[in-house]
Design a protein around this motif. Sequence first.
Motif, short mmCIF file in Angstrom:
data_model
loop_
_atom_site.label_atom_id
_atom_site.label_comp_id
_atom_site.label_asym_id
_atom_site.label_seq_id
_atom_site.Cartn_x
_atom_site.Cartn_y
_atom_site.Cartn_z
N GLU A 112 0.83 -1.21 0.00
CA GLU A 112 0.00 0.00 0.00
C GLU A 112 0.86 1.25 0.00
O GLU A 112 0.57 2.23 -0.71
CB GLU A 112 -0.93 -0.02 1.21
CG GLU A 112 -1.83 1.21 1.33
CD GLU A 112 -2.80 1.38 0.17
OE1 GLU A 112 -3.24 2.52 -0.06
OE2 GLU A 112 -3.10 0.38 -0.54
N TRP B 165 2.11 1.77 -3.54
CA TRP B 165 1.08 2.33 -4.42
C TRP B 165 0.87 3.81 -4.13
O TRP B 165 0.71 4.62 -5.06
CB TRP B 165 -0.24 1.58 -4.23
CG TRP B 165 -0.31 0.21 -4.83
CD1 TRP B 165 -0.57 -0.96 -4.18
CD2 TRP B 165 -0.14 -0.14 -6.21
NE1 TRP B 165 -0.56 -2.01 -5.06
CE2 TRP B 165 -0.32 -1.54 -6.31
CE3 TRP B 165 0.14 0.59 -7.36
CZ2 TRP B 165 -0.22 -2.22 -7.52
CZ3 TRP B 165 0.23 -0.09 -8.57
CH2 TRP B 165 0.06 -1.47 -8.65
N ASP C 36 -7.28 3.16 -7.95
CA ASP C 36 -7.64 1.74 -7.92
C ASP C 36 -7.62 1.10 -9.30
O ASP C 36 -7.17 -0.04 -9.45
CB ASP C 36 -9.04 1.56 -7.29
CG ASP C 36 -9.04 1.82 -5.80
OD1 ASP C 36 -7.94 1.88 -5.21
OD2 ASP C 36 -10.14 1.98 -5.22
N ARG D 24 -4.06 0.60 -10.45
CA ARG D 24 -3.46 -0.52 -9.71
C ARG D 24 -3.91 -1.85 -10.32
O ARG D 24 -3.09 -2.75 -10.51
CB ARG D 24 -3.88 -0.47 -8.23
CG ARG D 24 -3.37 0.74 -7.48
CD ARG D 24 -3.78 0.66 -6.01
NE ARG D 24 -3.46 1.87 -5.27
CZ ARG D 24 -3.49 1.97 -3.95
NH1 ARG D 24 -3.82 0.92 -3.22
NH2 ARG D 24 -3.19 3.10 -3.35
#
Length: 267
Positions: A235, A238, A245, A248
């Motif tokens: 996390e 990212w 989202d 990703r």
Amino acid sequence: MIALDEVVRRIHDLPSLPAVVAELLASMAAEDQVDLHYLAGRIALDQALTAKTLRLANSSFYGMPSKVTSIQQAMTVLGLHSVRTLVTACGVIAAIPRAGNLDFDAFWRHAIATAVWARTLARHLRQSPETAFTAGLLHNLGTLVLATRFPDQYAAVQAWRRQHPDSGVAEAEQAVFGVDHTEAGSALSAYWKFPPAIQDAIRHQHDAGASGLALAVGLAHVLAGPPDHGPAQAEQAWLRLGFDDEQRRQTSEQCARMVNDMCQILV
């Protein structure tokens, strides 16, 4: 404890890279003087290297619309950077002898996954995708040095981690060896004459203040899913990238496909 100069001495006991791989690495520093026809001919002399390189060129990694059937064609269609990346990958993986108690298949699967992720993230981080791939593939070479040159001590690293389950790999290596895989890997990449940027990326991949190529490799290492990193570290990676989202999801799916293809050929 083992001094870094002893690690370097043992590195010199490792096999040399195939001559054509060394030539390709040298071409990184003098690309305006490279004779592509000559290099293609040199690669083609190694049948095993040529076969794997062409299989990779025709995999989903590059998504070619028609089949590439020769190194010369691969040079023309993919370019020197891409062919150099593929040949280097094949040459490095074949050069390291499988010794000691390391799970080599798992090691190379993670190395390939890191390479694919680094290449995918590179443009977002304003880095060369092909250089990022090579740096990602080599990022844990130091682990191979320590595991194959010092097998008894490396077994002690694994035992130390079992006794300290919250510790990281580098911490365990420092406790047993006095050096870690980033130092050993940087030394090996210098011995094999990889460009300074790749040497630096290997050495500084885990630094909190890493930037450029080292940052691409460090984030790729985490997102490729090594056993010592969990959802919290992913996390953070990212967030560092600033991906939403959907980005990703798309990036993860794309990388998973390419990693699977490359592992089937290389491992």
